[in-house]
Design an enzyme around this catalytic site. Structure first.
Site, mmCIF file in Angstrom:
data_model
loop_
_atom_site.group_PDB
_atom_site.id
_atom_site.type_symbol
_atom_site.label_atom_id
_atom_site.label_comp_id
_atom_site.label_asym_id
_atom_site.label_seq_id
_atom_site.Cartn_x
_atom_site.Cartn_y
_atom_site.Cartn_z
ATOM 1 C CG ASP A 48 -2.013 -1.041 1.161
ATOM 2 O OD1 ASP A 48 -2.515 -1.314 0.060
ATOM 3 O OD2 ASP A 48 -2.362 -1.603 2.228
ATOM 4 N NE ARG A 79 -1.914 2.181 12.855
ATOM 5 C CZ ARG A 79 -1.003 1.224 13.041
ATOM 6 N NH1 ARG A 79 0.023 1.450 13.853
ATOM 7 N NH2 ARG A 79 -1.084 0.070 12.441
ATOM 8 C CG ASP A 115 -4.746 1.609 11.677
ATOM 9 O OD1 ASP A 115 -5.115 1.744 12.863
ATOM 10 O OD2 ASP A 115 -4.060 0.649 11.287
ATOM 11 C CB SER A 162 -3.228 -8.270 7.135
ATOM 12 O OG SER A 162 -3.042 -6.952 7.570
HETATM 13 N N1 ARG Z 1 -8.243 -4.091 14.478
HETATM 14 C C1 ARG Z 1 -7.152 -3.565 15.226
HETATM 15 C C2 ARG Z 1 -7.356 -2.108 15.510
HETATM 16 O O1 ARG Z 1 -8.086 -1.481 14.813
HETATM 17 C C3 ARG Z 1 -5.786 -3.872 14.668
HETATM 18 C C4 ARG Z 1 -5.621 -3.994 13.194
HETATM 19 C C5 ARG Z 1 -4.205 -4.276 12.847
HETATM 20 N N2 ARG Z 1 -3.942 -4.394 11.472
HETATM 21 C C6 ARG Z 1 -3.514 -5.539 10.866
HETATM 22 N N3 ARG Z 1 -3.236 -5.484 9.638
HETATM 23 N N4 ARG Z 1 -3.389 -6.651 11.525
HETATM 24 O O2 ARG Z 1 -6.808 -1.559 16.423
#
Ligand code: ARG
Length: 418
Positions: A18, A97, A126, A175
């Site tokens: 990405d 983040r 995110d 991921s």
């Molecule tokens: N769902 C989680 C959050 O929003 C973490 C997502 C992490 N991303 C990944 N590609 N595993 O905080």
């Protein structure tokens, strides 16, 4: 898109598919002059930085790496004070983040950039967390993947066409997002909520039951863990060490259906050994030093804090106000907790504090205890009163029902006769 696209864009850069395709697209599709890549260290594995560095080099992208581990660890400690979990998830990605977004903003300002960009899709959390921080600045915000409506297939084709360095294309089966506080695994077969994952999805934890039981002692000062087995230790080191130690016992695995901010349910698997140990120990100490009503009210405050943490809104006025309450309660959360690690669990098995709201003699079965001149027999009056109102209410209701039944029988006859 912005009205006057010129100057340099600071891109949150990981070297994955990405963010790699974002580099040429920001110039081609948005018309900016240049892009710099910023990778923020919140405790990812070293190989992620090597990959980012290599990809940046191949792209001819000026690349900045910022170490924000200490800052991130501080936020994790704030989360410990708030017993912070969202639907069973200790918020690793979520809390990282805003730290990452702030670090990138700082580099962008230093470098005189005119815009900020991330490679998040339009489905996840995110994008919201990054932009909540960035939109407080004067810089433009670009979200190429979302704004151009890109799919993974398109990105892979585009990368191949352009000869972009994205070896393997999608970076593997799962991921994964890793930082000090948690490792998250999603995607592929895991998208089916009924799919039972094997051991291969785990990296930080060994299958529970494969290590000998171990105990450790944590010392807290005002809600923050400051020593491990009596030795002072800073937050980053403590987290790293506990991830290792508790990970061997399979501590801190979770598999949840997570409700994302936009309403989507997503199946998430997490590993968070250190977070589980620290959160369990902290709560055990709070249970000793806070009054019943403080604990009950703090649960509500904690839950709200975790919600704000999940949203990436750690600077919201509400978050700060909740923290004032939390801070006040933490003045007493000083002491030690012994935690036993085994079978995938981190169980508090002992706790000690000068602030313990606890009188052994008052609670004991063995002593004719006197605290504040209270004796066993003083409970007699309390026992008589306890439940008085419920008994009365039930008796009244029963009487009314009996009267109505009687009236129905009598009344039935009267009605008939009239
Ligand atoms: N769902 C989680 C959050 O929003 C973490 C997502 C992490 N991303 C990944 N590609 N595993 O905080």
């Amino acid at each position: 898109m912005t009205s006057d696209p010129s100057g340099t864009v600071a891109l949150a850069f990981s070297g994955g598919l990405d963010t790699t395709v974002c580099v040429p697209l920001i110039k081609e599709e948005y018309g900016y002059d240049d892009v710099i890549g910023v990778t923020v260290d919140v405790g990812q594995p070293a190989k992620e930085f090597d990959e980012a560095e290599e990809t940046a080099e191949e792209l001819g992208l000026e690349h900045f790496v910022v170490d924000a581990k200490a800052e991130f660890a501080d936020l994790c400690m704030q989360s410990v004070k708030a017993n912070g979990t969202y639907q069973g998830y200790p918020l690793g990605t979520a809390l990282a983040r805003p730290v990452i977004a702030n670090a990138i903003l700082e580099v962008a300002e230093e470098q005189g950039c005119s815009a900020l960009a991330h490679g998040c899709t339009g489905k996840g959390n995110d994008q919201l967390r990054f932009e909540a921080v960035w939109r407080a600045s004067d810089l433009d915000v670009l979200a190429p993947i979302r704004e151009l409506g890109l799919t993974r297939e398109w990105e892979n084709e585009y990368a191949a066409e352009k000869g972009l360095p994205v070896e393997g294309g999608d970076g593997g089966r799962w991921s994964i997002d890793t930082n000090l506080w948690s490792r998250s695994v999603e995607g592929s077969e895991l998208e089916d909520p009924s799919y039972v994952p094997g051991e291969e999805i785990y990296d930080w934890t060994t299958a529970p039951g494969s290590a000998e039981t171990e105990t450790l002692e944590l010392t807290f000062e005002q809600g923050v863990p400051v020593a491990l087995d009596g030795e002072a230790i800073d937050a980053v080191e403590l987290i790293e060490q506990l991830n290792e130690t508790a990970g061997k016992h399979g501590v801190g695995r979770s598999d949840i259906m997570e409700d994302r901010m936009l309403g989507l349910k997503v199946r998430e698997n997490y590993e968070h050994p250190a977070a589980t140990v620290l959160l369990n120990a902290h709560e055990a100490l709070e249970s000793l030093v806070l009054t019943q009503e403080e604990r009950a009210f703090k649960q509500q405050v904690d839950q709200r804090w975790a919600q704000k943490g999940y949203e990436g809104l750690v600077e919201a006025p509400l978050t700060k106000a909740l923290e004032s309450f939390i801070e006040q309660t933490q003045t007493k959360v000083t002491g030690t907790v012994t935690v036993k690690l085994d079978g995938g669990q981190a169980r508090p098995v002992g706790r000690d504090s000068d602030y313990a709201v606890y009188s052994e003699s008052a609670a004991s079965f063995n002593e004719e205890a006197v605290t504040d001149d209270i004796e066993q027999d003083d409970a007699t009056g309390v026992a008589k009163y306890h439940g008085f109102q419920s008994r009365l209410a039930n008796r009244v209701a029963a009487n009314v029902a009996a009267k109505q039944a009687e009236a129905a029988t009598d009344g039935g006859q009267t009605d008939d006769s009239e």
